[in-house]
Each structure stands twice: as structure tokens, then as C-alpha cells.
Design an enzyme around this catalytic site. Sequence first.
Site, mmCIF file in Angstrom:
data_model
loop_
_atom_site.group_PDB
_atom_site.id
_atom_site.type_symbol
_atom_site.label_atom_id
_atom_site.label_comp_id
_atom_site.label_asym_id
_atom_site.label_seq_id
_atom_site.Cartn_x
_atom_site.Cartn_y
_atom_site.Cartn_z
ATOM 1 C CE1 TYR A 263 -0.685 6.695 25.184
ATOM 2 C CE2 TYR A 263 -1.049 6.996 22.829
ATOM 3 C CZ TYR A 263 -0.214 6.679 23.880
ATOM 4 O OH TYR A 263 1.093 6.331 23.630
ATOM 5 C CG LEU A 270 -9.752 11.293 23.516
ATOM 6 C CD1 LEU A 270 -9.765 12.354 22.426
ATOM 7 C CD2 LEU A 270 -9.302 9.959 22.943
ATOM 8 C CB CYS A 271 -5.134 9.426 28.472
ATOM 9 S SG CYS A 271 -3.724 9.660 29.572
ATOM 10 C CG MET A 272 -4.562 12.748 23.880
ATOM 11 S SD MET A 272 -5.361 13.228 22.315
ATOM 12 C CE MET A 272 -4.145 14.402 21.669
ATOM 13 C CG HIS A 329 -1.020 12.081 33.680
ATOM 14 N ND1 HIS A 329 0.119 11.363 33.396
ATOM 15 C CD2 HIS A 329 -2.041 11.405 33.088
ATOM 16 C CE1 HIS A 329 -0.192 10.309 32.665
ATOM 17 N NE2 HIS A 329 -1.495 10.305 32.464
#
Length: 342
Positions: A263, A270-272, A329
Site C-alpha cells: 500500500y 501510504l494508502c491507509m 476513496h
Amino acid sequence: MSVSGLKAELKFLASIFDKNHERFRIVSWKLDELHCQFLVPPPAPPGSPHSPPPPLTLHCNITESYPSSSPIWFVDSDDPNLTSVLERLEDTKNNNSNGTTEEVTSEEEEEEEMAEDIEDLDHYEMKEEEPISGKKSEDEGIEKENLAILEKIRKTQRQDHLNGAVSGSVQASDRLMKELRDIYRSQSYKTGIYSVELINDSLYDWHVKLQKVDPDSPLHSDLQILKEKEGIEYILLNFSFKDNFPFDPPFVRVVLPVLSGGYVLGGGALCMELLTKQGWSSAYSIESVIMQINATLVKGKARVQFGANKNQYNLARAQQSYNSIVQIHEKNGWYTPPKEDG
């Protein structure tokens, strides 16, 4: 203020705002912290059926320099209305902190009298209260070299204040100092799972090294090879904090090595969801964020890209990637993996 004087004040307040107070309650207290609840009045008219809204939880941190500096209040909520209330409290505290030396001296002289006057309040039970001899000092469990870092930060903050060059906010600085102390006490930190270093002694800019990952993961094997090739056996992260922390999350990016999977986006972002306003909570600790990133990299099958261009990771590109993925998102939602997937 002496310990006995502070304890006397807190005990007196707890006797007034007890757990049966109709509006404001001190649920528990320690010498450096209050846990309070504010009972919100129901919106419906008196006599009509309604369910009272849940109480608001407030935390108050009492700094070492109290009463010269005011306590710091924060809430476990991202409600902008509550944030504005806290800002008004900050203004009030600033106005009230301009008292004279004579007033401070007078308060100190009255401490012993107050302690005597409220001895009969000892029957009030506070769940988090402990005998003074059993209380942990805020510096207990911290190594000498880390205590020196904390003291250096305090001195720098005082000097900046005197020079009129204050950076950040009181709220963010106090919370970050608390986070740093908690990290220095942590077993995960002491056993070398990760390390923390302030960049240019700034409380708002951290280097975090993930030094241990799951030994059964491909990422662990890659880091062993990286150590042999380049002498690097960690993943270096950059944590940047804003003035409104902890109400906004830190911006976190990978600095090195270049990774695929896990991710990790272009530029090292960071894709969190945890690191977005949508998924963030002011109650999260920085250590829990660090450990979650560690687990996410492994779960996402991150691998070291040997021979990759190291210049592709930079702050500007990371911010661009982060902003793009957040917009996507926000429209489509975040994917939540099944529980059996962790």
C-alpha cells in the site's frame, strides 16, 4: 506548585464536580491528568420523551510548569464545534496567564491552608488515584539519553517563547511531548522494533525507523539482503505533524528504501484510511500508528525494489499521490478486508 498543593486543588475540584453532578463530572484524576465528562443538555423540551445524548469525554493534561502555564484540554472527537470551544478556552487561558508574581506567590502561600481545609474529603474514591509513593513519575521508565532529548526540547521551547519565535501550538506540542514520553517508555521501542529521531530537533518532524518486521515475511528477507548490499536494515518513515494535531493525522511517507506493494504509493505516501481525516481519531497514539504501518506493509506484501531510482521518493510527490488517493476513496469508500485476513 508543590505536589501536596496540586493534589489538594484536584481533590477539591473532584469533590465539587463529582460523578453525580448534573452537567460536568470529573470521572478520575491523577496529578498530571484529568478525565472528565460534560453532559450535553437534551434538545427536546422538558417533559417530552427523549434519549439524552451521550456525554462528551474531555481530557486535561497538567504540565510541569503549572500554574505558570495553563492546563491543556483535548477531546476524543473531530467535531468542529468542539474544536472552536477549545480554541476559545485557549484564548481565555492566555488572558488569564498574565497574572502578577505577587498573585503566584499568594497562591503558593495558600496551598498549605487549602490542604488542611479539605482533609475531610479523603473519603471520595477516585479510580485512577494512587498513593503519592506509588505514582509513576512522568519520566519513570525513560532512559537517560531520552530524558536528555526531552529536556532539550523543553529548553528550546522556552527559548523560542522568549524570542517570540514560537512554532506550532500549545495543544499540539503538549500532546507530542506526551506521545514521545510514551514511546520512550514502550517495550516495542526499547526492544528495537522501531526507533524515533527528531529531525533538526523539531517536535513536529520525525524520522521513524522500522527495524524489525515479521521474520517470516518476504520483506524481512529483503531487508537482510539490503543490509548486506547497502548497510541499511530498516524502513525509514517521515512523520510530519501540523499545529492542529491530534485532531488531524500526521502525514506519513516512506523515505527509503523504494518499495513495491504494501500500500505504498508514488513518492512514498501510504494508502491507509487510518492516515486520513475520515479514518483518524484524536485518541490514537503514535506508537499504535507505527505498529499498524509495520503490520500493513507486511500484510500488503511489500518488497524492496533493489536498484530502483532512490530520488523517486520525495515529499511533493508523496503529497500529490496522497491527495489523489484520498479523493478517490472519498467518492468510492474504503475496502475493509475480512476479519480472517487481519
